[in-house]
Design a protein around this motif. Sequence first.
Motif, PDB file in Angstrom:
ATOM      1  N   GLN A 158       0.813  -1.207   0.000  1.00 47.28           N
ATOM      2  CA  GLN A 158       0.000   0.000   0.000  1.00 47.28           C
ATOM      3  C   GLN A 158       0.856   1.272   0.000  1.00 47.28           C
ATOM      4  O   GLN A 158       0.555   2.230  -0.719  1.00 47.28           O
ATOM      5  N   ASN A 159       1.925   1.281   0.776  1.00 46.10           N
ATOM      6  CA  ASN A 159       2.771   2.477   0.815  1.00 46.10           C
ATOM      7  C   ASN A 159       3.394   2.775  -0.544  1.00 46.10           C
ATOM      8  O   ASN A 159       3.501   3.939  -0.940  1.00 46.10           O
ATOM      9  N   VAL A 171       0.878   4.435  -2.693  1.00 43.99           N
ATOM     10  CA  VAL A 171       0.768   5.856  -2.344  1.00 43.99           C
ATOM     11  C   VAL A 171       1.893   6.637  -3.015  1.00 43.99           C
ATOM     12  O   VAL A 171       1.668   7.723  -3.571  1.00 43.99           O
ATOM     13  N   HIS A 172       3.117   6.108  -2.984  1.00 44.59           N
ATOM     14  CA  HIS A 172       4.256   6.790  -3.602  1.00 44.59           C
ATOM     15  C   HIS A 172       4.083   6.907  -5.117  1.00 44.59           C
ATOM     16  O   HIS A 172       4.435   7.936  -5.707  1.00 44.59           O
TER      17      HIS A 172
END
Length: 119
Positions: free
Chosen positions: A27-28, A31-32
């Motif tokens: 997920q991170n 986001v990036h």
Amino acid sequence: MKLDGKRLWRSFGYAWQGIQQVIKTEQNMQVHVFAALLVIGAGLYFRITVFEWMILIVLIAGMWSLELINTAIEKTIDLVTEEYHPLAKKAKDAAAGAVLVYAIASVIVGGLVFFKYIF
């Protein structure tokens, strides 16, 4: 030293598979990627300078690279032990902290790049 073209292309393929896997599952990283697309869109909209593009490219590549390394560290620790261990937690937290430090710095520098266009 002789350059082996097949082996070289295969290694690029493995690297690309790693990037794709992290984008699909983390997920991170998603986001990036989304943030990078927004930044690229803003850069195109505001017609930023070549130097500003260079800054943003380094920020985006650095962010993605750190997130890939962070994921590799986390997955390696998960492979080694499923049990809670304080050293495993410290390693994971430190890797995540590195990502956070770079993310904060990237937002600040990116803000400085776009400040004159927005205000």
